[in-house]
Design an enzyme around this catalytic site. Structure first.
Site, mmCIF file in Angstrom:
data_model
loop_
_atom_site.group_PDB
_atom_site.id
_atom_site.type_symbol
_atom_site.label_atom_id
_atom_site.label_comp_id
_atom_site.label_asym_id
_atom_site.label_seq_id
_atom_site.Cartn_x
_atom_site.Cartn_y
_atom_site.Cartn_z
ATOM 1 N N LYS A 78 71.004 56.968 149.672
ATOM 2 C CA LYS A 78 71.908 57.713 150.546
ATOM 3 C C LYS A 78 71.194 57.892 151.865
ATOM 4 C CE LYS A 78 72.965 62.282 150.255
ATOM 5 N NZ LYS A 78 73.716 63.503 149.838
ATOM 6 N N GLN A 149 79.664 74.374 151.260
ATOM 7 C CA GLN A 149 79.471 73.999 149.845
ATOM 8 C C GLN A 149 80.072 75.014 148.858
ATOM 9 O OE1 GLN A 149 78.216 70.372 149.291
ATOM 10 N NE2 GLN A 149 78.305 71.736 147.546
ATOM 11 N N ASP A 233 66.524 73.460 149.606
ATOM 12 C CA ASP A 233 66.273 72.024 149.477
ATOM 13 C C ASP A 233 65.281 71.536 150.531
ATOM 14 O OD1 ASP A 233 67.837 72.376 151.687
ATOM 15 O OD2 ASP A 233 69.438 71.014 151.088
#
Ligand code: NAD
Length: 332
Positions: A78, A149, A233
């Site tokens: 990705k 999200q 993250d």
């Protein structure tokens, strides 16, 4: 993608964002992510080192997440990142595209839009953690964060248990109406609450913010809670008290990411937990770890987001779009 499809058609598939939305629903994303977590834990799939760079242009962060799943035959990457100025241009700040290669011959097999798939694969990860780790009698779900999200996470989570209430907190209260709309659509009650109150009520908590400091304290979390930490993250980000990890049974998608850039980075740094205290969620899926062992145990899933999740949902999207005539095909 299966070998059958690779041999039936050797051209390049283009799978648009619209085609991904049409062929990948929450159930197929859940299955793809659950399977790839299991593959990772068995050692059948592994992620390659992540590259992420500030490119010194348009304030953008750009990089690659890649890997190979031998069991699912997914090979690729990705590519994408974060362009903070996009929103003003009517575009999503996060932009990504997934490239799939034929593992038998190395040829580029598919170009798949990655924006919708990133949202559903991230939602699937916390949903898989709830399915395997939350108490069966969980009734109240707490949401920390109400950005892009959050609605994806909530919709997928609501399908995992017989929830009857959503409690939610965000640093900007206006955004909570998006979560309220999801709760209403699902026919469950909704309440905007402060963080400590959220922990008193919730049986399951999802954190999905861009915070750099703990938002939930160890002493607020009641026994038996399952927490899915999804926002951390990157090095430096943090959503929960590091001490909380010492009192919880900690699971993750990938241990290397969990200790370096996931929620566990802080507890590892402070010595509150050791790397060997962290288990992969895949081990609980495979039955190599019992998962939750009692109704009083606090379980915590550190969902850092791995390239193999993207490849898993993109492979499913390419296969289904080809079957349903929703992929364009060209020769390179
Ligand atoms: P977003 O920008 O749309 O929303 C960010 C949310 O965090 C908002 O609710 C905002 O109000 C809140 N927030 C920002 N700063 C905060 C702070 N200091 N304290 C408390 N709340 C704060 O982003 P998004 O697309 O919803 O993503 C949310 C987070 O999830 C980001 O950190 C993103 O990098 C991460 N993410 C993780 C994965 C994964 O696989 N784990 C995948 C996608 C996104």
């Amino acid at each position: 993608m299966s070998e059958e499809n690779n041999s039936n058609n050797d051209g390049l598939l283009i799978v648009s964002e619209d085609a991904c939305k049409s062929v990948i629903d929450r159930a197929s994303a859940f299955t793809a992510v659950e399977n790839v977590f299991a593959s990772m834990s068995r050692g059948d799939a592994y992620n390659f080192p992540v590259i992420r760079e500030a490119i010194g242009y348009a304030d953008a962060l750009y990089g690659f997440k890649s890997g190979f799943d031998r069991a699912g035959k997914s090979l690729g990457l990705k590519s994408g990142g974060y362009w903070p100025g996009n929103e003003a241009k009517g575009l999503t700040n996060h932009q990504s595209t997934i490239f799939l290669f034929n593992p038998d011959n190395g040829k580029l097999r598919a170009l798949v839009g990655g924006n919708y798939l990133t949202a559903v694969r991230t939602a699937a990860a916390s949903a898989v953690s709830i399915a395997h780790l939350a108490r069966k009698d969980s009734k109240v779900i707490g949401m920390i964060g109400a950005g892009h999200q959050s609605t994806f996470q909530l919709r997928a989570a609501l399908e995992q248990r017989d929830f009857d209430k959503v409690v939610a907190w965000n640093n900007n209260k206006d955004r909570l109406k998006n979560l309220q709309a999801v709760a209403e659509e699902a026919g469950v009650a909704f309440e905007s609450v402060e963080r400590e109150e959220l922990c008193k009520q919730a049986d399951v908590i999802i954190t999905i913010t861009s915070a750099f400091e703990p938002l939930l304290m160890k002493e607020w979390i009641k026994p038996g809670t399952h927490i899915a930490c999804m926002g951390t993250d990157t090095v430096g980000k943090q959503e929960v008290d590091a001490e909380l990890l010492a009192s919880a049974t900690v699971f993750t998608d990938e241990i290397a990411q969990s200790i370096s850039l996931g929620e566990a980075q802080h507890a590892i740094k402070s010595g509150a937990i050791k790397e060997s205290d962290i288990t992969t969620l895949g081990a609980a899926i495979n039955g190599d770890h019992p998962g939750r062992s009692s109704d009083d145990e606090i379980t915590l899933f550190d969902g850092t987001g791995v390239g193999l999740q993207d490849l898993a949902v993109a492979s499913a999207a390419a296969r289904l779009a080809l079957e349903k005539g929703e992929a364009q095909q060209i020769s390179l």
